[in-house]
Design a protein around this motif. Structure first.
Motif, mmCIF file in Angstrom:
data_model
loop_
_atom_site.group_PDB
_atom_site.id
_atom_site.type_symbol
_atom_site.label_atom_id
_atom_site.label_comp_id
_atom_site.label_asym_id
_atom_site.label_seq_id
_atom_site.Cartn_x
_atom_site.Cartn_y
_atom_site.Cartn_z
ATOM 1 N N LEU A 128 45.421 -45.103 29.240
ATOM 2 C CA LEU A 128 44.699 -44.036 28.549
ATOM 3 C C LEU A 128 44.430 -44.404 27.101
ATOM 4 N N GLU A 129 45.398 -44.967 26.435
ATOM 5 C CA GLU A 129 45.197 -45.351 25.029
ATOM 6 C C GLU A 129 44.154 -46.462 24.899
ATOM 7 N N ARG A 130 44.185 -47.409 25.870
ATOM 8 C CA ARG A 130 43.194 -48.486 25.824
ATOM 9 C C ARG A 130 41.777 -47.943 26.020
ATOM 10 N N VAL A 131 41.662 -47.021 26.983
ATOM 11 C CA VAL A 131 40.334 -46.431 27.229
ATOM 12 C C VAL A 131 39.874 -45.649 26.010
ATOM 13 N N LYS A 132 40.795 -44.866 25.402
ATOM 14 C CA LYS A 132 40.442 -44.096 24.208
ATOM 15 C C LYS A 132 39.999 -45.017 23.086
ATOM 16 N N LYS A 133 40.742 -46.133 22.919
ATOM 17 C CA LYS A 133 40.398 -47.066 21.849
ATOM 18 C C LYS A 133 39.022 -47.676 22.082
ATOM 19 N N GLU A 134 38.777 -48.075 23.367
ATOM 20 C CA GLU A 134 37.480 -48.670 23.675
ATOM 21 C C GLU A 134 36.353 -47.654 23.464
ATOM 22 N N THR A 135 36.624 -46.405 23.889
ATOM 23 C CA THR A 135 35.596 -45.363 23.713
ATOM 24 C C THR A 135 35.317 -45.121 22.245
ATOM 25 N N THR A 136 36.398 -45.054 21.449
ATOM 26 C CA THR A 136 36.224 -44.825 20.017
ATOM 27 C C THR A 136 35.474 -45.970 19.364
ATOM 28 N N GLU A 137 35.862 -47.207 19.732
ATOM 29 C CA GLU A 137 35.195 -48.369 19.143
ATOM 30 C C GLU A 137 33.712 -48.407 19.539
ATOM 31 N N ARG A 138 33.440 -48.079 20.820
ATOM 32 C CA ARG A 138 32.056 -48.085 21.272
ATOM 33 C C ARG A 138 31.232 -47.015 20.531
ATOM 34 N N GLU A 139 31.841 -45.823 20.366
ATOM 35 C CA GLU A 139 31.132 -44.764 19.650
ATOM 36 C C GLU A 139 30.894 -45.157 18.205
ATOM 37 N N LEU A 140 31.921 -45.772 17.563
ATOM 38 C CA LEU A 140 31.737 -46.225 16.179
ATOM 39 C C LEU A 140 30.671 -47.300 16.093
ATOM 40 N N TYR A 141 30.677 -48.195 17.094
ATOM 41 C CA TYR A 141 29.685 -49.265 17.102
ATOM 42 C C TYR A 141 28.264 -48.704 17.238
ATOM 43 N N LEU A 142 28.145 -47.748 18.169
ATOM 44 C CA LEU A 142 26.820 -47.154 18.366
ATOM 45 C C LEU A 142 26.365 -46.406 17.122
ATOM 46 N N GLU A 143 27.280 -45.672 16.489
ATOM 47 C CA GLU A 143 26.931 -44.955 15.271
ATOM 48 C C GLU A 143 26.517 -45.913 14.158
ATOM 49 N N GLU A 144 27.244 -47.044 14.061
ATOM 50 C CA GLU A 144 26.919 -48.030 13.029
ATOM 51 C C GLU A 144 25.544 -48.643 13.277
ATOM 52 N N LYS A 145 25.276 -48.952 14.552
ATOM 53 C CA LYS A 145 23.968 -49.522 14.885
ATOM 54 C C LYS A 145 22.836 -48.525 14.582
#
Length: 349
Positions: free
Chosen positions: A94-111
């Motif tokens: 669960l923590e890994r999925v949350k981290k990946e989701t957060t990183e992906r959302e941050l990445y998309l927001e940055e892009k």
């Protein structure tokens, strides 16, 4: 793949994978659309868990189909076995999925932010380029304008120099002409005074002659009018005597009384007089054979003269036409005189 409320509501089984990208507001709207009572204060994970339970209870999807979605969204599924190892594994997953989701959302927001920034910079550069191009055209136009003004000033300077020489020559010529004109002016002034004196004398003489002529014409007109009136009265008396001899008036019609009701004759508009007389005669039902007699007692001036010439005529229609024709000729004559006077005044101007 972004979450779309309308698409999910239409086909929840196919759009199930997009539910993990739904915001808390999207889940609240979805719960309201499906008539699920939730507290807006719930966290996103609890709202998602409640909605997944609703889908399973409604048999829209199976429990095993939402297991991965629960893990990806941070919603722990019920632990089938009560073991610490399984709990730790699921927690780490669960923590890994949350981290990946957060990183992906941050990445998309940055892009997305970078894309907006690049787009803004591109628009800014395009605006600056257009501004520089406009400034360049403006400078080029100003340069051409200055060059044109310089040539214009040079031409004006040469023109002024030529005009100065011309003015100097004209000044000498004007001075000579002024002396000549002054001499002519004194001569013309003397002639003008002489002509003015002659004109006043001529005007005074013509005024006296015109007044004498008009007075003579007025006297002649009054004399003719008086003579016509006398002849008219004599013929009326003769006609009255003749009518008394030839016929006896009906007892129901009194000529004397009716003559008092006849309107006054106006030489300026005889047609209106005839219209008013006919209206009164028709209203009071006067016999037509007496109409001409009643009119003869009222007309005057030129109309009296015309009526005296038709003393034997008892037809009102003939008498009326003769009177109107006589006055229409006079009006035509006045118009011709006015046209002649107008042409003479225009020629004098």
């Amino acid at each position: 793949m972004p979450f779309n409320l309308e698409s999910f509501a239409g086909n929840p089984k196919e759009e199930l994978s997009t539910l993990r990208y739904a915001t808390k507001q999207d889940l609240c709207d979805l719960a309201e659309k499906c008539n699920i009572v939730v507290d807006p204060a719930y966290v996103k994970a609890r709202l998602l868990s409640n909605f997944l339970d609703y889908l399973i209870n409604q048999e829209i999807i199976a429990d095993d189909e939402v297991q991965a979605l629960r893990i990806a969204a941070g919603v722990l599924p019920p632990v089938p076995v009560d073991t610490e190892v399984e709990k730790i594994r699921l927690q780490l997953q669960l923590e890994r999925v949350k981290k990946e989701t957060t990183e992906r959302e941050l990445y998309l927001e940055e892009k997305e932010r970078e894309a907006r920034e690049k787009e803004r910079e591109a628009r800014e550069k395009e605006r600056e380029a257009r501004e520089k191009e406009r400034e360049a055209r403006e400078k080029e136009r100003e340069a051409r304008e200055k060059e044109r003004e310089a040539r214009e000033k040079e031409r004006e300077a040469r023109e002024k120099e030529r005009e100065a020489r011309e003015k100097e020559r004209e000044a000498r010529e004007k001075e000579r002409e002024a002396r000549e004109k002054e001499r002519e002016a004194r001569e013309k002034e003397r002639e003008a005074r002489e002509k003015e004196r002659e004109a006043r004398e001529k005007e005074k003489k013509e005024t006296i002659e015109r007044e004498l002529y008009l007075e003579e014409k007025r006297a002649e007109a009054r004399e003719k009018e008086r003579e016509a009136e006398i002849r008219h009265q004599k013929k009326l008396q003769e006609l009255s005597l003749s009518n008394r001899k030839e016929a006896t008036l009906p007892a129901t019609f009194e000529v004397l009384k009716a003559s008092k009701l006849v309107p006054d004759f106006d030489e300026r508009d005889p047609e209106v007089f005839c219209q008013n007389f006919e209206q009164i005669a028709e209203t009071l039902k006067w016999p037509v054979e007496f109409w001409s007699l009643l009119i003869r007692n009222k007309v005057k001036g030129k109309a009296a003269f015309v009526a005296s010439q038709l003393v034997s005529e008892n037809d009102y229609t003939v008498l009326k036409k003769t009177l109107l024709d006589a006055y229409s000729i006079t009006i035509k004559g006045y118009r011709q005189i006015l046209e002649i006077l107008l042409k003479l005044s225009i020629q004098l101007l």
